[in-house]
Design a protein around this motif. Structure first.
Motif, PDB file in Angstrom:
ATOM      1  N   ASP A 193      -9.186  11.706   2.722  1.00  0.00           N
ATOM      2  CA  ASP A 193      -8.081  11.531   1.779  1.00  0.00           C
ATOM      3  C   ASP A 193      -7.757  10.055   1.586  1.00  0.00           C
ATOM      4  N   VAL A 194      -7.779   9.310   2.698  1.00  0.00           N
ATOM      5  CA  VAL A 194      -7.522   7.875   2.620  1.00  0.00           C
ATOM      6  C   VAL A 194      -8.577   7.207   1.739  1.00  0.00           C
ATOM      7  N   LEU A 195      -9.842   7.517   1.989  1.00  0.00           N
ATOM      8  CA  LEU A 195     -10.928   6.919   1.225  1.00  0.00           C
ATOM      9  C   LEU A 195     -10.863   7.307  -0.249  1.00  0.00           C
ATOM     10  N   LYS A 196     -10.511   8.564  -0.515  1.00  0.00           N
ATOM     11  CA  LYS A 196     -10.393   8.997  -1.908  1.00  0.00           C
ATOM     12  C   LYS A 196      -9.310   8.192  -2.615  1.00  0.00           C
ATOM     13  N   GLY A 197      -8.182   8.004  -1.921  1.00  0.00           N
ATOM     14  CA  GLY A 197      -7.097   7.225  -2.507  1.00  0.00           C
ATOM     15  C   GLY A 197      -7.511   5.791  -2.800  1.00  0.00           C
ATOM     16  N   LEU A 198      -8.238   5.192  -1.865  1.00  0.00           N
ATOM     17  CA  LEU A 198      -8.708   3.820  -2.056  1.00  0.00           C
ATOM     18  C   LEU A 198      -9.705   3.734  -3.203  1.00  0.00           C
ATOM     19  N   GLU A 199     -10.604   4.697  -3.274  1.00  0.00           N
ATOM     20  CA  GLU A 199     -11.611   4.697  -4.332  1.00  0.00           C
ATOM     21  C   GLU A 199     -10.976   4.833  -5.714  1.00  0.00           C
ATOM     22  N   LEU A 200      -9.847   5.538  -5.769  1.00  0.00           N
ATOM     23  CA  LEU A 200      -9.150   5.698  -7.042  1.00  0.00           C
ATOM     24  C   LEU A 200      -8.377   4.443  -7.419  1.00  0.00           C
ATOM     25  N   GLY A 201      -8.171   3.559  -6.434  1.00  0.00           N
ATOM     26  CA  GLY A 201      -7.489   2.303  -6.743  1.00  0.00           C
ATOM     27  C   GLY A 201      -6.183   2.071  -6.027  1.00  0.00           C
ATOM     28  N   ALA A 202      -5.838   2.905  -5.034  1.00  0.00           N
ATOM     29  CA  ALA A 202      -4.609   2.672  -4.272  1.00  0.00           C
ATOM     30  C   ALA A 202      -4.747   1.401  -3.439  1.00  0.00           C
ATOM     31  N   ASP A 203      -3.626   0.714  -3.224  1.00  0.00           N
ATOM     32  CA  ASP A 203      -3.626  -0.508  -2.425  1.00  0.00           C
ATOM     33  C   ASP A 203      -3.204  -0.265  -0.983  1.00  0.00           C
ATOM     34  N   ASP A 204      -2.474   0.807  -0.756  1.00  0.00           N
ATOM     35  CA  ASP A 204      -1.966   1.063   0.592  1.00  0.00           C
ATOM     36  C   ASP A 204      -1.698   2.551   0.758  1.00  0.00           C
ATOM     37  N   TYR A 205      -1.424   2.959   2.006  1.00  0.00           N
ATOM     38  CA  TYR A 205      -1.324   4.374   2.342  1.00  0.00           C
ATOM     39  C   TYR A 205      -0.373   4.534   3.519  1.00  0.00           C
ATOM     40  N   LEU A 206       0.711   5.272   3.335  1.00  0.00           N
ATOM     41  CA  LEU A 206       1.662   5.529   4.416  1.00  0.00           C
ATOM     42  C   LEU A 206       1.739   7.023   4.685  1.00  0.00           C
ATOM     43  N   LYS A 207       1.691   7.389   5.954  1.00  0.00           N
ATOM     44  CA  LYS A 207       1.780   8.800   6.297  1.00  0.00           C
ATOM     45  C   LYS A 207       3.199   9.170   6.735  1.00  0.00           C
ATOM     46  N   LYS A 208       3.597  10.370   6.381  1.00  0.00           N
ATOM     47  CA  LYS A 208       4.900  10.889   6.789  1.00  0.00           C
ATOM     48  C   LYS A 208       4.800  11.473   8.206  1.00  0.00           C
ATOM     49  N   PRO A 209       5.848  11.332   9.018  1.00  0.00           N
ATOM     50  CA  PRO A 209       7.048  10.514   8.784  1.00  0.00           C
ATOM     51  C   PRO A 209       6.729   9.039   8.929  1.00  0.00           C
ATOM     52  N   PHE A 210       7.456   8.209   8.202  1.00  0.00           N
ATOM     53  CA  PHE A 210       7.178   6.783   8.215  1.00  0.00           C
ATOM     54  C   PHE A 210       8.465   6.005   8.475  1.00  0.00           C
ATOM     55  N   SER A 211       8.283   4.784   8.910  1.00  0.00           N
ATOM     56  CA  SER A 211       9.405   3.884   9.146  1.00  0.00           C
ATOM     57  C   SER A 211       9.821   3.237   7.834  1.00  0.00           C
ATOM     58  N   MET A 212      11.118   3.252   7.532  1.00  0.00           N
ATOM     59  CA  MET A 212      11.590   2.629   6.306  1.00  0.00           C
ATOM     60  C   MET A 212      11.300   1.134   6.309  1.00  0.00           C
ATOM     61  N   GLU A 213      11.395   0.520   7.471  1.00  0.00           N
ATOM     62  CA  GLU A 213      11.106  -0.914   7.572  1.00  0.00           C
ATOM     63  C   GLU A 213       9.643  -1.196   7.247  1.00  0.00           C
ATOM     64  N   GLU A 214       8.751  -0.288   7.682  1.00  0.00           N
ATOM     65  CA  GLU A 214       7.332  -0.471   7.388  1.00  0.00           C
ATOM     66  C   GLU A 214       7.087  -0.364   5.888  1.00  0.00           C
ATOM     67  N   LEU A 215       7.737   0.587   5.230  1.00  0.00           N
ATOM     68  CA  LEU A 215       7.591   0.726   3.779  1.00  0.00           C
ATOM     69  C   LEU A 215       8.077  -0.534   3.073  1.00  0.00           C
ATOM     70  N   ILE A 216       9.216  -1.059   3.512  1.00  0.00           N
ATOM     71  CA  ILE A 216       9.779  -2.256   2.894  1.00  0.00           C
ATOM     72  C   ILE A 216       8.841  -3.449   3.060  1.00  0.00           C
ATOM     73  N   LEU A 217       8.290  -3.614   4.263  1.00  0.00           N
ATOM     74  CA  LEU A 217       7.370  -4.720   4.512  1.00  0.00           C
ATOM     75  C   LEU A 217       6.128  -4.619   3.628  1.00  0.00           C
ATOM     76  N   ARG A 218       5.619  -3.397   3.470  1.00  0.00           N
ATOM     77  CA  ARG A 218       4.413  -3.218   2.655  1.00  0.00           C
ATOM     78  C   ARG A 218       4.707  -3.439   1.178  1.00  0.00           C
ATOM     79  N   LEU A 219       5.877  -3.002   0.724  1.00  0.00           N
ATOM     80  CA  LEU A 219       6.266  -3.247  -0.665  1.00  0.00           C
ATOM     81  C   LEU A 219       6.346  -4.744  -0.944  1.00  0.00           C
ATOM     82  N   LYS A 220       6.998  -5.467  -0.051  1.00  0.00           N
ATOM     83  CA  LYS A 220       7.140  -6.916  -0.231  1.00  0.00           C
ATOM     84  C   LYS A 220       5.781  -7.600  -0.228  1.00  0.00           C
TER      85      LYS A 220
END
Length: 231
Positions: A90-117
Motif C-alpha cells: 500500500d505504501v509503495l502504491k501510494g508513492l508510485e501514484l505520487g504521494a509525498d508522505d504516509y502516516l498510519k493511524k493512530p498518529f501523533s498530531m505533532e508528527e503530522l504538523i512537522l510533516r506538513l511544515k
C-alpha cells in the motif's frame, strides 16, 4: 510559517476530521474538510490547496483514485496519505501514484504538523535549477525548466520530483550520489520512508533510460546511485 498554509483534509471519519481541524487551526493552519473522495476532488479544483492530507479508505472514491486524479493536473502539490493500512504494498502504491508522505493511524498530531511544515517548506525551497537550459545525456536531451526528457522523436514529461532528482544525478554524473545527501536535499530528511520514496522515483527514471543502452542509473547498495553514460 503556518498562517497562510491552506490544507485540504479528505477524511470520512467525522470525529477524527474535527480533531485534526481543531488541532491544526490552533497552530495557524487554514483547514478545509471533504468527507469523501468525490467531494475532495471538487474542493481541490476549487481551492488549489498548499498541501493535501488524504485518507485511503473512503466511500465513493478512495484515496488512491483521488491522488491519481490530482497528479494528472498538479505534479507539485504535496500529498500525505492518512490511513490505517500499513502493508508495504500500500505504501509503495501510494508513492508510485505520487504521494509525498504516509502516516498510519493512530498518529501523533505533532508528527503530522512537522510533516506538513516540512513538505510546504520543501515546495518553497526548491532545488536550484542549473544555469544550462538543456543537458545532453547520451542520446537524451533533458530540459529541467520544462520538466521534459527527449529521446529521438519521443518526449517524456517528468514530475517536479523526477526532474529535481535527475538534476542531482546530473550534478554527480558518473559519480556516486550519496543517498543521505539526496534525501536531505529533496525530502528534507533521511528516513526509511523517504528512502523508499526515492527508490520509487529512481525506478521511474530508469524506465525512461531503458529506451537506450547508453545511459543507466546504477545502484550502489546502501550508499547511493550513479548516473552513468557509457562510451
Amino acid at each position: 510559517m503556518t498562517e497562510n498554509i491552506q490544507v485540504l483534509l479528505v477524511e470520512d471519519e467525522s470525529v477524527l476530521a474535527a480533531i485534526v481541524k481543531e488541532s491544526l487551526e490552533k497552530r495557524g493552519f487554514h483547514i478545509s474538510i471533504a468527507n469523501n473522495g468525490v467531494e475532495g476532488w471538487g474542493m481541490f479544483k476549487a481551492m488549489k490547496p498548499d498541501v493535501c492530507v488524504i485518507d485511503v479508505m473512503m466511500p465513493r472514491k478512495d484515496g488512491f483514485s483521488l491522488v491519481a486524479d490530482i497528479r494528472l493536473v498538479d505534479d507539485e502539490v504535496p500529498l500525505i496519505f492518512l490511513t490505517a493500512r500499513t502493508q508495504t504494498e500500500d505504501v509503495l502504491k501510494g508513492l508510485e501514484l505520487g504521494a509525498d508522505d504516509y502516516l498510519k493511524k493512530p498518529f501523533s498530531m505533532e508528527e503530522l504538523i512537522l510533516r506538513l511544515k516540512a513538505l510546504v517548506r520543501r515546495r518553497v525551497e526548491k532545488v536550484p535549477v542549473l544555469v544550462a537550459k538543456e543537458f545532453l545525456i547520451g542520446e537524451f536531451l533533458f530540459y529541467p525548466q520544462q520538466q521534459e526528457l527527449h529521446y529521438k522523436s519521443k518526449i517524456f514529461g517528468l514530475s517536479q520530483r523526477e526532474a529535481d532528482l535527475l538534476l542531482l544525478l546530473l550534478q554527480n554524473k558518473n559519480q556516486l550520489l550519496d543517498r543521505r545527501i539526496a534525501l536531505t536535499k529533496l525530502w528534507g530528511e533521511d528516513t526509511p520512508f523517504t528512502a523508499r520514496s526515492m527508490d520509487v522515483y529512481i525506478t521511474r527514471l530508469r524506465k525512461f533510460f531503458k529506451e537506450s543502452s547508453v545511459v543507466d542509473i546504477v545502484n550502489s547498495r546502501g550508499q547511493g546511485y550513479s548516473l552513468v553514460e557509457k562510451h
